[in-house]
Design an enzyme around this catalytic site. Structure first.
Site, PDB file in Angstrom:
ATOM      1  CD  GLU A 271      15.565  33.510  26.088  1.00  0.00           C
ATOM      2  OE1 GLU A 271      15.284  33.400  27.310  1.00  0.00           O
ATOM      3  OE2 GLU A 271      16.224  34.448  25.641  1.00  0.00           O
ATOM      4  CD  GLU A 325      24.915  32.074  28.329  1.00  0.00           C
ATOM      5  OE1 GLU A 325      25.305  33.161  27.838  1.00  0.00           O
ATOM      6  OE2 GLU A 325      23.725  31.705  28.295  1.00  0.00           O
ATOM      7  CE  LYS A 328      22.196  34.965  31.142  1.00  0.00           C
ATOM      8  NZ  LYS A 328      20.964  34.378  30.556  1.00  0.00           N
ATOM      9  CD  GLU A 334      18.943  34.469  34.731  1.00  0.00           C
ATOM     10  OE1 GLU A 334      19.420  34.320  33.593  1.00  0.00           O
ATOM     11  OE2 GLU A 334      17.735  34.639  34.943  1.00  0.00           O
TER      12      GLU A 334
END
Length: 387
Positions: A271, A325, A328, A334
């Protein structure tokens, strides 16, 4: 007539071998660039549309964080290489019960192979260094039981076992040569690394210059974090110069591995990314910085080179993430790591295109085309051999 039949047979086996390449193991990662396909959102495209998006972008290496069957089915026959995840919540059960691990592998891995190219299983995510000693104690057992299940099914050479670590496993990473594993991590890390060394797995690292800069904006030059021209840093112990933070983070991991006795283990980035929006205390989370980081990272990976400490080991990285997203938890950043917005349009331009409304028929994978062609060759050959 006999020579004609032999020629046809050779022709048939040649094309059969070409098609069988789809099922031969070429490692869990092909090339240098991959993407994390997170799905903690209620507004992202269907898995089928995601496949089209990935194929348009020519991104072959993909990681997901579970074994959702709708995703595994959508990836069937696409030629995309997939690493699936065993979530942290399953580790204790898988560690204590080998039969459950076998059943899990059978239902979620074996049943989808070979059409879905599952090339790896990530056992948990960022388990060590997180403060949960029970979970940390279950990690190795879960990895071994899942691996042994694969071995019983003769899949251990097809599906690679890994686990991803955060920077929290290190006690110090500046300069890179000073990096070692934390004392409370070593007792779990060393046996895990011994096992991974035996089965040929890399050390997987989640590395975020974005987070390092966010926590230390006064001490870190943002240009250094973004791959932009900068003085960089000098490590006097190794006599190496670093012009970007990601390389330094990776070499810090190599130094920790060397200190622990695993000098030859490869470090892979599972990541890395940069948020395009954040809270008031995350001022570096902007679309421009996110574009700069991801564009420069893509260029860096395309060069197929290593780090200052390991120049011959080509760096491979999965970018975080494919989509923003919206579900999250945590800080605003985030929910804003995506290269693409939920509707499939690009978040910013780093060379990819927005999702097109092309028919799936126009994007049939080369692997499927090869199978159809082989079927035709078999039919024609069989007919001619009967003449």
């Amino acid at each position: 007539m006999r020579s004609s039949k032999l020629l046809l047979l050779k022709f048939f086996f040649f094309f059969f071998n070409l098609t069988s390449l789809e099922y031969q193991v070429d490692g869990a990662f092909v090339g240098t660039y991959g993407i994390n396909y997170g799905r903690i959102a209620d507004n992202i495209p269907s898995p089928e549309k995601v496949v089209l998006l990935l194929k348009q972008a020519k991104i072959r290496n993909v990681r997901i964080y579970d074994v959702d069957h709708t995703v595994l089915e959508a990836f069937s026959g696409t030629g995309l290489d997939l690493v699936v995840g065993l979530p942290n919540g399953f580790l204790k059960e898988m560690s204590s019960n080998a039969d459950h691990a076998f059943t899990w592998v059978k239902e979620n891995i074996q049943s989808f192979l070979p059409k879905t190219r599952i090339r790896g299983i990530a056992i948990g995510n960022e388990v060590l260094g997180g403060g949960d000693s029970e979970l940390a104690g279950a990690l190795l057992g879960a990895a071994k039981n899942v691996y042994n299940a694969l071995k019983k099914m003769n899949l251990e050479d097809t599906v690679q076992i890994t686990t991803a670590h955060s920077q929290a496993v290190f006690s110090d990473s500046y300069p890179p040569s000073s990096c070692v594993f934390k004392e409370n991590v070593v007792q779990f890390m060393k046996p895990l690394l011994e096992f991974f060394q035996q089965i040929g797995s890399p050390f997987c690292l989640n590395a975020y210059p974005f987070l390092a800069y966010t926590y230390n904006p006064k001490e870190i030059d943002i240009n250094y974090a973004l791959f932009k021209p900068t003085e960089g840093i000098y490590d006097p112990k190794t006599d190496l110069h670093y012009d970007n933070m990601l390389d330094a983070q990776i070499d810090a991991a190599y130094m920790a591995l060397q200190d622990a006795g695993f000098k030859k283990m490869e470090v892979m980035i599972t990541e890395t990314g940069w948020a395009s929006k954040g809270d008031s205390d995350e001022p570096a989370a902007t679309p421009e910085n996110a574009r700069t980081y991801n564009y420069n990272l893509r260029k860096r990976l395309a060069k197929k080179k290593g780090t200052p400490l390991r120049p011959k080991t080509v760096l491979k990285a999965y970018i975080f993430a494919l989509f923003n997203e919206n579900s999250k938890p945590g800080k605003s950043s985030e929910t804003h790591f995506g290269l693409f917005k939920p509707d499939g349009t690009i978040s910013y331009d780093i060379g990819f295109n927005s999702l097109k409304s092309d028919s799936p028929k126009s994007l049939i994978s080369s692997s499927k085309s090869a199978r159809y062609y082989v079927a035709m060759v078999i039919s024609v050959s069989a007919f001619l051999l009967m003449i």
